[in-house]
Every structure is written in C-alpha cells, then in structure tokens.
Design a protein around this motif. Structure first.
Motif, PDB file in Angstrom:
ATOM      1  N   TYR A 119       0.948  -1.238  -0.011  1.00 11.73           N
ATOM      2  CA  TYR A 119      -0.041   0.087  -0.207  1.00 11.73           C
ATOM      3  C   TYR A 119       0.986   1.281  -0.087  1.00 11.73           C
ATOM      4  N   VAL A 120       0.533   2.244  -0.929  1.00 11.45           N
ATOM      5  CA  VAL A 120       1.183   3.342  -1.137  1.00 11.45           C
ATOM      6  C   VAL A 120       0.383   4.727  -0.978  1.00 11.45           C
ATOM      7  N   SER A 121       0.605   5.569  -0.021  1.00 13.82           N
ATOM      8  CA  SER A 121      -0.270   6.682   0.081  1.00 13.82           C
ATOM      9  C   SER A 121       0.095   7.775  -0.589  1.00 13.82           C
ATOM     10  N   ALA A 122      -0.756   8.690  -0.576  1.00  8.89           N
ATOM     11  CA  ALA A 122      -0.539   9.987  -1.079  1.00  8.89           C
ATOM     12  C   ALA A 122       0.846  10.631  -0.921  1.00  8.89           C
ATOM     13  N   ASP A 123       1.544  10.895  -1.954  1.00  9.00           N
ATOM     14  CA  ASP A 123       2.883  11.886  -1.895  1.00  9.00           C
ATOM     15  C   ASP A 123       3.942  10.724  -1.470  1.00  9.00           C
ATOM     16  N   ALA A 124       3.573   9.311  -1.234  1.00 13.27           N
ATOM     17  CA  ALA A 124       4.783   8.556  -0.799  1.00 13.27           C
ATOM     18  C   ALA A 124       5.368   8.163  -2.197  1.00 13.27           C
ATOM     19  N   ALA A 125       6.691   7.906  -2.197  1.00 13.17           N
ATOM     20  CA  ALA A 125       7.456   7.497  -3.330  1.00 13.17           C
ATOM     21  C   ALA A 125       8.564   6.541  -3.131  1.00 13.17           C
ATOM     22  N   PRO A 126       8.074   5.296  -2.735  1.00 13.31           N
ATOM     23  CA  PRO A 126       8.947   4.389  -2.408  1.00 13.31           C
ATOM     24  C   PRO A 126       9.588   3.519  -3.878  1.00 13.31           C
ATOM     25  N   THR A 127      10.994   3.251  -3.888  1.00  6.50           N
ATOM     26  CA  THR A 127      11.321   2.755  -5.038  1.00  6.50           C
ATOM     27  C   THR A 127      11.488   0.941  -4.603  1.00  6.50           C
ATOM     28  N   LEU A 128      10.902   0.230  -5.702  1.00  6.20           N
ATOM     29  CA  LEU A 128      10.986  -1.081  -5.244  1.00  6.20           C
ATOM     30  C   LEU A 128      11.860  -1.803  -6.474  1.00  6.20           C
ATOM     31  N   ARG A 129      12.736  -2.534  -6.197  1.00  6.05           N
ATOM     32  CA  ARG A 129      13.379  -3.605  -7.139  1.00  6.05           C
ATOM     33  C   ARG A 129      13.449  -4.977  -6.909  1.00  6.05           C
ATOM     34  N   ARG A 130      13.308  -5.621  -7.959  1.00  6.74           N
ATOM     35  CA  ARG A 130      13.274  -6.994  -8.028  1.00  6.74           C
ATOM     36  C   ARG A 130      12.531  -7.549  -6.837  1.00  6.74           C
ATOM     37  N   CYS A 131      11.269  -7.109  -6.688  1.00  3.96           N
ATOM     38  CA  CYS A 131      10.343  -7.372  -5.549  1.00  3.96           C
ATOM     39  C   CYS A 131       9.484  -8.498  -6.170  1.00  3.96           C
ATOM     40  N   PHE A 132       9.090  -9.446  -5.285  1.00  4.53           N
ATOM     41  CA  PHE A 132       8.180 -10.545  -5.805  1.00  4.53           C
ATOM     42  C   PHE A 132       7.161 -10.644  -4.916  1.00  4.53           C
ATOM     43  N   VAL A 133       5.898 -10.469  -5.205  1.00  5.64           N
ATOM     44  CA  VAL A 133       4.466 -10.607  -4.555  1.00  5.64           C
ATOM     45  C   VAL A 133       3.942 -11.918  -5.179  1.00  5.64           C
ATOM     46  N   HIS A 134       3.370 -12.810  -4.068  1.00  5.40           N
ATOM     47  CA  HIS A 134       2.738 -14.035  -4.555  1.00  5.40           C
ATOM     48  C   HIS A 134       1.745 -14.458  -3.699  1.00  5.40           C
ATOM     49  N   ASP A 135       0.931 -15.479  -4.093  1.00  7.19           N
ATOM     50  CA  ASP A 135      -0.131 -16.165  -3.102  1.00  7.19           C
ATOM     51  C   ASP A 135      -0.766 -15.161  -2.177  1.00  7.19           C
ATOM     52  N   ASP A 172      -4.517  -9.286  -3.488  1.00  9.72           N
ATOM     53  CA  ASP A 172      -4.083  -8.119  -4.188  1.00  9.72           C
ATOM     54  C   ASP A 172      -2.791  -7.898  -3.991  1.00  9.72           C
ATOM     55  N   ASP A 173      -2.040  -7.433  -5.005  1.00 12.94           N
ATOM     56  CA  ASP A 173      -0.524  -7.037  -4.988  1.00 12.94           C
ATOM     57  C   ASP A 173      -0.250  -5.757  -4.497  1.00 12.94           C
ATOM     58  N   LEU A 174      -1.342  -4.701  -5.040  1.00 17.35           N
ATOM     59  CA  LEU A 174      -0.911  -3.585  -4.834  1.00 17.35           C
ATOM     60  C   LEU A 174      -2.198  -2.685  -4.681  1.00 17.35           C
ATOM     61  N   SER A 175      -2.062  -1.456  -3.621  1.00 19.17           N
ATOM     62  CA  SER A 175      -3.092  -0.455  -3.420  1.00 19.17           C
ATOM     63  C   SER A 175      -2.340   0.758  -3.503  1.00 19.17           C
ATOM     64  N   LEU A 176      -3.004   1.699  -4.278  1.00 18.12           N
ATOM     65  CA  LEU A 176      -2.378   3.251  -4.226  1.00 18.12           C
ATOM     66  C   LEU A 176      -3.451   4.219  -3.829  1.00 18.12           C
ATOM     67  N   ALA A 177      -3.030   4.984  -3.356  1.00 20.43           N
ATOM     68  CA  ALA A 177      -3.968   6.351  -2.887  1.00 20.43           C
ATOM     69  C   ALA A 177      -3.661   7.347  -4.032  1.00 20.43           C
ATOM     70  N   ASP A 178      -4.262   8.251  -4.175  1.00 19.03           N
ATOM     71  CA  ASP A 178      -4.311   9.479  -5.118  1.00 19.03           C
ATOM     72  C   ASP A 178      -2.997  10.113  -4.709  1.00 19.03           C
ATOM     73  N   GLY A 179      -2.285  10.269  -5.815  1.00 16.25           N
ATOM     74  CA  GLY A 179      -0.935  11.148  -5.633  1.00 16.25           C
ATOM     75  C   GLY A 179       0.133  10.189  -5.251  1.00 16.25           C
ATOM     76  N   ALA A 180      -0.020   9.041  -5.216  1.00 19.39           N
ATOM     77  CA  ALA A 180       1.100   8.010  -4.943  1.00 19.39           C
ATOM     78  C   ALA A 180       1.841   7.929  -6.073  1.00 19.39           C
ATOM     79  N   VAL A 181       3.364   8.073  -6.058  1.00 17.65           N
ATOM     80  CA  VAL A 181       4.196   7.901  -6.933  1.00 17.65           C
ATOM     81  C   VAL A 181       5.437   7.163  -6.725  1.00 17.65           C
ATOM     82  N   PRO A 182       5.057   5.742  -6.680  1.00 15.39           N
ATOM     83  CA  PRO A 182       6.039   4.676  -6.388  1.00 15.39           C
ATOM     84  C   PRO A 182       6.813   4.337  -7.758  1.00 15.39           C
ATOM     85  N   VAL A 183       7.916   3.849  -7.588  1.00 17.53           N
ATOM     86  CA  VAL A 183       8.789   3.497  -8.739  1.00 17.53           C
ATOM     87  C   VAL A 183       9.136   1.880  -8.653  1.00 17.53           C
ATOM     88  N   PHE A 184       8.894   1.055  -9.791  1.00 17.52           N
ATOM     89  CA  PHE A 184       8.929  -0.221  -9.579  1.00 17.52           C
ATOM     90  C   PHE A 184      10.063  -0.842 -10.709  1.00 17.52           C
TER      91      PHE A 184
END
Length: 904
Positions: A558-574, A577-589
């Motif tokens: 989960y990434v909130s508004a204005d949050a900007a985490p960078t995720l590299r080579r991350c694995f979501v399984h089993d 839901d793999d992702l939830s974003l709030a308005d204005g969230a700017v994650p990098v994958f």
C-alpha cells in the motif's frame, strides 16, 4: 587429679591445707611448664603471668571465677600460658577483662565478661570461649598481633564484636558473634584475616565493616538480621595492579587459584560461599576503590539494594544469587566496574540492575528476573555488556538504555516484559543473536546514534516487534520478527533504517510500516502471513530491493498520497491483491513481478525496464516512466560535478576530486564486468585553514560516491575529538564505534583530527580512538569513507601517529586560502541567495577591504566573507530604517557605505 600433677606444679584453694590462697602466689611459685590447678571459688585478684604455665579449673568449667577490684582479671606478658575453663570478669568501671601482651597465650573454654585485648606481637589462641558484656569490642586485636579464634561465641557487646586495627590479623572459624550494638566484625587493619563458617547476627550496625586497607576472606559465613548492611566495605582496599591488569576488563575471571587470578584473590576482599539475609540496609555495600570478589554467595531479604558498588571499585560476582531485595538487586554507580558470571538477580522490589554515572557492568551467563521495575536500567554514561543472559518477568522494560549509556547484548533471551523488551532512548546499543518474546514491544529505539540489531529474533509482541522512532537511524541485519499484535517493523517520521535479510511473519497489523518522511533501505526481506499489508508506505520513500511478500490479508503493498518508495526486483505471490495506491502516490517499480495473485495491478517489468505506477484523479491506474521519482532516487554524477565546479576558488581541489570521480567510475565499471578493482584507498586528508570549504567538499564527495554506487547513502557525519575520546579507561572505543556506525554508508569527517594526538601526552586516550578507527576502517572498508581534516602543518603529525593511518590515507587534498577576489565572489553569492545586489562601487570597496584584512589566526576565509556580508546587511538595514519611504531598490541594494569600518 591433684596427685597426678607434674613436679613443681601448684595447687590453689581459697582455704585449705597445703595450697596457695591466691592464683598469683601459685604462679610465682610455679616452674616453667607447670600446671596451676585452681579449686572452685571466686578469686578477687588481678592475675599477671609472665612465664609458660597452665592455669586450669580443677573441677571444670564454671567452678572458678576471677573478679578483680581493678585492672584486667588476667594479664599475660610474652609467654605461652594456657588458661582453661576459668571464668573472668572485667573490674567495675573498666572494660578489659583479659589483656594478652606478646607471647603465644591460649584461652580454652573460658567465660569472659569484658574485652579480650590482644596487642603488641602476641600470637593468641581463643578456643571454645564465651566473650560477653564488653563495651568497646568483644575481642580487640591491635599492633602486629595475630589471633586464632575457634568455636567461640561473642555476644552482648555495646560496641563491635570483633575488631582489628593496625596490622593485626586473625583466623576465625566456627565462631558466633551476636547481639552487638556496633558491627559484628570491624576490620580496619592492613590485612583482616580469614573467617570460616562463622555466624554473625543481630548487630546494630553492619555484620562486617571493612575499612581500608584490610583485605579479609570470609568462607561459608552466615550474616543475618543486621541493623545496617550485611557487609560494608569502605576506602582504599587496592588489589595488585599487575594482577588486576592481566585480564581484560570484559573477561570474566575464573576465581581459581594459580597465575594472575591467584594474585588477585590474595590482594582483594573475598566472600566465598557466604549467606547474607535480612539486612536493614544493603546486603553488600562497596565504596572507594576496593577490589572485591563474591563467589557462590546468597543474598536475600535486604531492606535496600542487594549489592551496591560506588566510587572506583572493581567487584566480581561469581555464582551469586540475590533475591527479595527491597531495593535494586545490583546497583553500579560513579566509575565502578562490576563483572558478574552465573549470577541470579531475582525478585527485586526495584530494578534487577541499575548502572549510572560512568559505571561499567558485565553480565555473563546471568539471570535477571521478576523485578518490579525495569530489569536492566542503564543511564548516565554507563556501559553494559550482557552475554548468554536471561532477562524475564518484569512489568516494565527488559533492558532500558538512555542518556549517554550504551549496551552490548549478545545471545540474550528477554521474555515476559509488560513494556518493551529493549528500549533505547538517546543512547546506543548493539544486539547480536538475541531472542525477545512475550513482550509488549520487542524493541523501541529513538536516538541520534545508529544502533545495530544483528541476527535477533522478536516474537510474541502484543504490539510492535521493532519500532524505530522519529529522526532515528538503525541497522537491522538478519533475524526475524513474528507473531506481533500490531506492525512487525514500524519506521517513524524521518527515520533512516537499513534492513536486510530479515523475515517478518504472522503480524496482526502490517508487516513493515514506513511513516511520513522515513527513508529506509530494505533488502532481501521476506514477509508472509500478515493480517494487513506486507508493506505500508504512508508518505515515506526509501528503497526496497529483492523483497518477497506473500499471504497478506490486505493488498501486499500500500502506497499513500505523496509516498514515493522505489521497489526493485520485489516478488509478490499467493495473495489476493498485490498493490493499492492512494491518489497522488508515486512509487517506482524496477523488475518487480507477481505470481498467484487474484488481482494484479503492480507493473510486471523485465529485462531491466523500469516501471512506474501512479493513481489518477478518477481512480484509474496509469503506467509510464516517472522522471521525477527517478531523479529523486539517485543524484546525477554530472550534476554533482557541476555543483562542485560552481564553488568559489579551490581549483586544485576541484581537479583532484574530478579525477577521483573518474577513477571511481572506472572502478565501478570494472566491478560490474567482473574485473578486479585496482588497489585504491577512498579515504582522504583535507589539509587547509578554517573556512576553506573542507566540509562542503567532503559532503559533495560522499554524494558523488553514492551516485556512483560505491556508498549506500553518501551522507556526512561530522565529528571531532570530543565525540571520539572518553574521559576514563575503556570509554573511548565505544564512543568511537558509536560515531563510526552513524557514518556507515557515508562519509565520516573528522575535524581537527590532529587533536587526537596532542603534544606531550603519550598516554592520551586519543591513541585508543585512532587504533579503534584503523580497525573499523579495515572491517568496513567498502561501507564508509573517512576524511581527516585540519591545519596543513598538523596533519602530517596525525598521519605519523599510527602506522595504519599512513597506509589508509594515501592522498592529501590541500585547500588554499581564498584570494581577495574569491572572497568578493563569496559575498556576491551570499547576496544573490538572499535577494540583495552589490553595486560596482561596493565590489571595489569589498576588494580593498579584503586586501587590507589581516590574515592572522582569526581569519576564517569563507567564514569571514559570510560574516562580512552579515555585517553589511545589518548596516544596510540601519541605513534604510531611517528613510521615510524606501523603494524596492533601497531595500535590496548594498552600497559602499554599508561596508564594515574594520575587521570583524
């Protein structure tokens, strides 16, 4: 019996044929070695003996009583007299009943009402005697006398039971001292002696008072029901320096005879196998600079602390049990040092351990349990080491470290605490291979230091497993967090945590929570069976690499508004839901993917392609690159070099830093293709006068190395002698280590580094700081850059102070003083940054001003330029304030009139 007497022996009877009427007369008539047989009766005489005879009650104990009108009942002068089964009394108004002056006298089976005084060089023996009703002391040894006391009783004394002064020594076995108004034993001589299987009870003061420089040994003694301490040790009982220093401070002693340990045992106070109970104050109180060993002792039911150590003492506890203290079980104060091994501190009405001041405590294979307050409490500048210990059952913290204290805990088990297992507040801590379970919070950290949590296991926390407070840095390496009632790991506002190789499982809340402004670096973390999110980023940023998230109750990320985490080579399984974003969230994958996920919205990237996802206003997802997030995650090398080039002056420094950047870039490329890097030291010496830009360039150098991927963060930690060097033995290395840990991943900038080797102080603790730095630089050579800065003439002395420095600092950058033209440019930069303008006349005036400025010790280069600008703005403000209606130009223009009239 009378007929069996040796020739020359004498018979005494108050009335009767063929006998002496007084004992004194019989003694005078007796030959050496004779027996004086005394018939039943009361003899009102003072007996003085100066020859080797035996005085014996003919009809046994209790039948003969000597009651003189004055002077001691018996005085023995330099003889080997034996007095057997005779009762004696001190005369009315006097205290001494028996006076032993020299020789080797023996008292056997005697009842003595009054003091027995042994003085001079007497070698006295008391065996099976009952001493009572004395005033100053029951038995008093002075001078160079020696005493052997066996199977005796000393009672009903208005002063001390047994007292030693001067260089007297006693060996006392199976003796009872009770019902005394003072101390049962008061030992103030140079030795003190040995006490074996004695019982000391019902004293008005301490059971044992040891005054400098006595060094007694108590074995198997029972001390109970005292009016003050069980044992009180005061003063200067020093132990042999050579023996004391033969073991390192952190090494527990064996306690066995032989070698250095035997030397220590002979030169310090020792309690072996003793029991101390029901004391009205501390069980054992040690003050001054005494050396004390308690081995296999039991202390219980003390009205105050079980053991209290203060001053500069060194106390060792080996196999000791302290229980049911109404105060703290173990108190360490001032600069005292305590080592405890296989010791149990339990059921204390306050803390288990309380260490403050500059105290140092080492616990090895110990248990601290069932305390009313925090089990182990460290404050002030205290230091503690816990190894293979068990801390459990407290309504407060298991371990609390605050103020300037620090703790090293290795293989420690902490359980059943109703507050945090470990609480670190403004202090420092290293935890290795520890297990924390059944607690409210596993560990709570809020500090300016950078604690290390290495391979630790946190489980069954009713709230959070690991909580990192605001503005706090921490390194968490290895281990696991599981079965928490709330978050697994919570990173509060603006915190900076490095987390790698950690497993987070079975959390009731989110596994990893990143709060507003937090910037963690997370690598190789596994998250599974979280009731909420695996990663919850609320306004924070940070980098998350090679993480595995599965089986979450809420969306894995989960990434909130204005949050900007960078995720590299991350694995979501089993998970659902793999992702939830709030308005204005700017994650990098970057190269992240999902598998066995019901609802997949996380970008699935491959082949090194970067993917970014942001929530649009209508709630729809839009994919595409985010240049802003990319720029924020990593600074451009070209931009940093351009920023360096914009600095005023420093032409040679700029060239050398640029060359270093190119060299480092080549090193990085060789590593990426599998080639060995050339021999290279990244550490630098910055030689220059104050204000020449050394700190500014050091900060840029760290950012350049971070941009090249050669440092994790590239941040700058500034330090100096005050942060690195302690005030007492053993304090410097931990201070240096704490500062160094804060710099991991960045640059450690040591200002005025030459102050670590001051002139004329060969034993200064600065050398210990340098040795510690050299070792840390070797152990972490890929994780940190050290820059030593200072005056050019002094830095060579610093490098020459330790052979390890010369091999690590192979490059010196010289910062020249600024020319007058460069100082003018610095003032112009300051003016532009603050919306001021300089007229041509002002520039010319500044140049003349700096040309005339004295370049002495007070000259601060760039700092002086900034101070001049500040004075100019103050003078400009005073001038404009007198105008009736100043215009925009008046408010911004600095004129020649605003120049200072003289040097700052």
């Amino acid at each position: 019996m009378d007929g069996a007497m040796k020739p020359g022996s004498q018979r005494v009877a108050p009335a009767g044929w063929g006998a002496h009427r007084t004992i004194g007369a019989a003694v005078q008539a007796a030959a050496e070695g004779a027996v004086v047989s005394v018939q039943p009766g009361v003899y009102q005489e003072a007996v003085v003996v100066d020859r080797d005879v035996t005085l014996v009650a003919a009809k046994g104990p209790g039948t003969v009583r000597i009651r003189p009108p004055r002077r001691p009942a018996i005085t023995l002068h330099s003889c080997a007299t034996t007095v057997r089964d005779i009762a004696v009394e001190a005369p009315a108004g006097e205290e001494v009943a028996v006076l032993l002056r020299g020789g080797s006298p023996v008292l056997e089976g005697c009842e003595i009402a009054g003091r027995v005084e042994v003085t001079g060089d007497a070698r006295a023996t008391l065996r099976g005697c009952d001493v009572r009703d004395a005033a100053y002391a029951g038995v008093y040894l002075t001078g160079s006398s020696r005493g052997l006391i066996e199977d005796c009783t000393v009672s009903s004394v208005a002063g001390d039971g047994l007292r030693l002064d001067d260089s007297a020594r006693v060996e006392c076995a199976r003796t009872t001292v009770k019902r005394v108004r003072g101390n049962a034993l008061r030992l103030g001589g140079a030795d003190g002696g040995v006490f074996t299987d004695c019982e000391l009870s019902r004293s008005g003061d301490a059971a044992v008072l040891v005054e400098a420089p006595a060094r007694p040994v108590l074995r198997g003694c029972r001390l109970h029901d005292t009016g003050a301490q069980g044992v009180r040790i005061e003063g200067l009982a020093r132990w042999a320096d050579s023996a004391a220093r033969s073991l390192p401070p952190e090494a527990p002693e064996s306690g066995h005879a032989g070698g250095a340990a035997a030397g220590q045992d002979e030169a310090r106070i020792r309690l072996d196998g003793c029991e101390i109970a029901r004391t009205a104050a501390e069980g054992v109180l040690v003050r001054g600079d005494s050396g004390v060993l308690l081995k296999d002792c039991q202390l219980r039911e003390t009205k105050a602390a079980g053991v209290l150590v203060a001053g500069a003492c060194r106390v060792d506890l080996d196999g000791v049990r302290v229980a049911d203290a109404e105060g703290t079980a173990l108190v360490v104060m001032e600069s005292a040092r305590v080592q405890a091994r296989q010791t149990v501190l339990t059921r204390a009405a306050a803390n288990g351990v309380h260490c403050s001041g500059d105290g140092v405590v080492t616990l090895t294979d110990c248990e601290v349990s069932r305390t009313t307050f925090t089990a182990v409490h460290l404050g002030g500048a205290a230091r503690a080491t816990l190894q293979d210990c068990r801390v459990r059952e407290t309504p407060e913290h298991g371990i609390r470290v605050h103020q300037q204290a620090d703790v090293l805990a290795e293989r420690v088990e902490i359980e059943q605490t109703r507050m945090a297992g470990v609480s670190v507040e403004d202090a420092d801590a290293v935890l290795r291979d520890c297990r924390v379970s059944d607690v409210t919070d596993g560990i709570k950290i809020i500090t300016r230091h950078r604690p290390l949590i290495d391979r630790c296991v946190f489980s069954a926390a009713s709230r959070t497993g690991i909580e990192v407070g605001p503005d706090t840095g921490v390194l968490i390496r290895g281990g696991s967090v599981g079965r928490t009632g709330s978050a697994g790991v919570f990173l509060d506002e603006r915190s900076e945590a490095w987390i790698e190789d950690v497993e987070i499982t079975d959390t009731e809340g989110s596994a990893l929570v990143v709060w507003s402004g937090a910037r963690p670096r997370v690598r190789n973390v596994t998250v599974t069976r979280s009731k909420k999110n695996g990663l919850y980023a609320d306004g924070g940023s940070g980098v998350f690499e090679d993480c595995d998230i599965s089986d979450t109750g809420f969306p894995a990320i989960y990434v909130s508004a204005d949050a900007a985490p960078t995720l590299r080579r991350c694995f979501v399984h089993d998970t659902k839901d793999d992702l939830s974003l709030a308005d204005g969230a700017v994650p990098v994958f970057e190269e992240c993917w999902s598998s066995e996920v019901v609802n997949t919205t996380m970008p699935q990237a491959s082949g090194g392609r970067k993917a970014t996802l942001a929530r649009a206003a209508g709630g729809g997802a839009a994919g595409g690159p985010s240049e802003k997030a990319d720029e924020e995650s990593k600074e451009s090398l070209a931009d940093l070099l351009a920023e360096l080039d914009r600095l005023v002056g420093l032409d040679r420094v700029k060239q050398e830093v640029g060359a270093l950047a190119k060299l480092m870039q080549m090193v990085k490329r060789r590593q990426e293709v599998g080639l060995s890097p050339p021999p290279l030291s990244r550490h630098l010496v910055f030689a220059g006068n104050p204000g020449t830009g050394k700190t500014t360039v050091a900060r840029l150098y760290g950012r350049i190395l971070a941009a090249l991927g050669l440092l994790e963060r590239g941040h700058l930690v500034e330090t100096d002698r005050g942060d690195l060097v302690g005030e007492y033995v053993g304090h410097t290395a931990p201070k240096t280590q704490a500062v160094f840990r804060r710099a991991l991943g960045g640059v450690l900038f040591i200002d005025e580094a030459y102050s670590l080797v001051p002139y004329g102080h060969g034993g200064d603790f600065g050398q210990e700081a340098i040795s510690t730095l050299v070792k840390l630089m070797e152990d972490h050579r890929e994780e940190v850059v050290v820059i030593a800065a200072g005056y050019p003439g002094e830095m060579e002395r610093f490098i020459d102070s330790n052979p390890g420095l010369a091999s690590r600092f192979t490059r010196t950058l010289t910062f020249e003083d600024y020319a007058s033209e460069e100082l003018v440019r610095i003032v112009e930069q300051q003016a532009g940054q603050h919306d001021y303008g300089l007229s041509d006349g002002t520039r010319e005036g500044l140049l003349e001003y700096f040309d005339a400025f004295p370049r002495g010790e007070r000259f601060g280069n760039g700092r002086t330029a900034r101070q001049v600008f500040q004075r100019m703005t103050e003078r400009q403000a005073a001038r404009v304030s007198e105008m009736a209606a100043p215009g925009p130009d008046d408010l911004t223009e600095v004129r020649p009139d605003d120049l200072p009239q003289g040097p700052a």
